[in-house]
Write an enzyme that holds these catalytic residues in place. Structure first.
Site, short mmCIF file in Angstrom:
data_model
loop_
_atom_site.label_atom_id
_atom_site.label_comp_id
_atom_site.label_asym_id
_atom_site.label_seq_id
_atom_site.Cartn_x
_atom_site.Cartn_y
_atom_site.Cartn_z
N LYS A 125 -9.84 -5.43 -14.45
CA LYS A 125 -8.60 -4.67 -14.29
C LYS A 125 -7.68 -5.29 -13.23
O LYS A 125 -8.14 -6.13 -12.44
CB LYS A 125 -8.94 -3.23 -13.91
CG LYS A 125 -9.76 -3.15 -12.63
CD LYS A 125 -10.35 -1.76 -12.41
CE LYS A 125 -11.16 -1.74 -11.13
NZ LYS A 125 -11.73 -0.43 -10.85
N TYR A 129 11.11 -11.76 13.72
CA TYR A 129 11.77 -10.45 13.78
C TYR A 129 11.21 -9.65 14.95
O TYR A 129 10.01 -9.64 15.20
CB TYR A 129 11.54 -9.68 12.48
CG TYR A 129 12.35 -10.22 11.32
CD1 TYR A 129 13.74 -10.09 11.30
CD2 TYR A 129 11.72 -10.86 10.26
CE1 TYR A 129 14.49 -10.59 10.25
CE2 TYR A 129 12.46 -11.35 9.19
CZ TYR A 129 13.85 -11.22 9.19
OH TYR A 129 14.58 -11.71 8.16
C1 LIG Z 1 -13.03 -0.72 -10.40
C2 LIG Z 1 -14.17 -0.02 -11.00
C3 LIG Z 1 -15.46 -0.60 -10.96
C4 LIG Z 1 -15.77 -1.86 -10.17
O1 LIG Z 1 -15.97 -1.56 -8.82
P1 LIG Z 1 -16.26 -2.68 -7.71
O2 LIG Z 1 -16.40 -1.92 -6.46
O3 LIG Z 1 -15.04 -3.56 -7.71
O4 LIG Z 1 -17.48 -3.40 -8.13
C5 LIG Z 1 -16.46 0.03 -11.68
N1 LIG Z 1 -16.22 1.18 -12.36
C6 LIG Z 1 -15.02 1.77 -12.39
C7 LIG Z 1 -14.84 3.03 -13.13
C8 LIG Z 1 -13.96 1.20 -11.70
O5 LIG Z 1 -12.77 1.80 -11.72
#
Ligand SMILES: *Cc1c(COP(=O)(O)O)cnc(C)c1O
Length: 378
Positions: A40, A266
């Site tokens: 994702k 800045y």
């Molecule tokens: C993002 C996510 C993961 C992965 O989690 P990590 O901590 O990055 O390993 C797993 N399950 C769901 C539902 C997620 O949203």
């Protein structure tokens, strides 16, 4: 290992390291488990398509995404394995999810009805997983109410839909204290006991990176959904470090010999103490470098650590190179990653910025080219 001299800043990504990190999660889980790498948010900021291509040789069970558009991008690569959208969908996303043959995660009856309607309208049988909320609260059917929703979900399996999996999400697997994980696992098991699960081809998946690396215990899940560890972020307290994956590099574009008392940046939050030599790097918060690193962070140049001085601005960041010799315009600095045996981890940057590695990686903006390298290893 540099890109063209015209490139001001970029991210180097080691494809084989992503693959090896996935294999390490697989080894921690052992025989009989399957992996759903989470890709994702554009593969945690590194580039979804390239991440998927890097992982394909490891033959994961499927991929996890947060949005239908991310799922569509995986399908566009010709990938036919399951693609699970883990987040609840906005109302208009069910039809495209069905068309792309994505597996939708359901959290309530409204979603179930929508999916059934859209699948019916398209004359297709759509697959779904059920998320069980065991303490995350942001999505999922409540574990306490499984006797109520269980039969409704099971009945849908026989009509327009295929119920192919069930999962929950751990909220504190990054902490070494296992008590909250046990509570969530017990709740999930209570829910599962009350359900009539369809028999074959049904996947129960639970842990993220941290949960997977902590081992399976006695809990009967077959699938895991690792994310951050694949991308070089630490999964949590007391867990093995991942192989580093991403390096953020930027070129020196200006050098200045600053007389004592010269102000910088800045707000003029820094002034040279004596005569100092400063190097201006062509990277800033407009690239996703946290502004919080101003007067706090450090950078590798010529294999040595040098401090960030003054505020980070949108496009430029200045480091104090008074301790270095021979720095020239065009030299490459490392803001994240390895150089000459020294290393700045994404977790170190996150800590300084008061956030987590996830936010640093997904915050790297599209202005930075992603330069993928593959040593060809497993
Ligand atoms: C993002 C996510 C993961 C992965 O989690 P990590 O901590 O990055 O390993 C797993 N399950 C769901 C539902 C997620 O949203």
């Amino acid at each position: 290992m540099s890109t063209e001299r015209g490139t001001r800043a970029w991210i180097e990504v080691q494809a084989a390291a992503v693959r090896r990190n996935l294999r390490r999660v697989g080894e921690a889980l052992g025989e009989g488990h399957v992996l759903i790498p989470m890709v994702k948010a554009d593969g945690y900021g590194l580039g979804l398509e390239r991440v998927v291509r890097a992982l394909e040789p490891a033959e994961p069970w499927g991929y996890g995404v947060a949005t239908v558009e991310e799922g569509r991008r995986i399908r566009a690569l010709g990938i036919e394995s399951p693609v699970l959208v883990v987040s609840p969908l906005p109302p208009g996303s069910y039809a495209p999810a069905v068309e792309e043959e994505l597996t939708v995660s359901l959290s309530d009856f409204t979603g179930l009805r929508r999916l059934e309607e859209e699948a019916g309208a398209l004359g297709m049988r759509a697959s779904f997983h059920v998320e069980v909320d065991t303490g995350m609260g942001r999505a999922g059917f409540d574990w306490r109410e499984s006797p109520q929703w269980g039969p409704v979900v099971a009945a849908a399996h026989d009509r327009q839909l295929r119920w192919t999996g069930c999962f929950t999400h751990l909220h504190s697997a990054d902490l070494s204290d296992p008590s909250s994980m046990r509570v969530q696992w017990d709740r999930f098991q209570d829910a599962l006991r009350a359900l009539q699960l369809p028999g074959e081809d049904f996947l129960i998946h639970v842990p993220n990176s941290a949960g997977a690396l902590r081992g399976t215990g006695t809990f009967p899940f077959r699938g895991a959904r690792p994310g951050i560890f694949l991308y070089g972020g630490s999964a949590g307290e007391g867990l093995p470090a991942p192989e580093p994956v991403a390096s953020l590099r930027a070129r020196v574009v200006f050098l200045k010999d600053a007389p004592p008392g010269t102000t910088l940046g800045y707000g003029a939050t820094y002034a040279s103490l004596g005569w100092e030599r400063w190097a201006t790097l062509a990277v800033g918060y407009g690239d996703g470098l946290p502004r919080a690193l101003g007067n706090r962070g450090s950078v590798l140049l010529k294999g040595k650590r040098v401090p960030v001085v003054g505020r980070v601005s949108m496009d430029l960041t200045v480091v104090n190179i008074s301790s270095l010799d021979g720095v020239e315009v065009g030299d490459v600095a490392t803001l994240l990653g390895e150089e000459g045996g020294e290393r700045i981890t994404v977790d170190e940057v996150a800590e300084l910025a008061g956030t987590i590695s996830y936010e640093i990686l997904t915050g790297l903006t599209s202005r930075l080219p992603r330069v993928w390298l593959d040593d060809g290893g497993d």
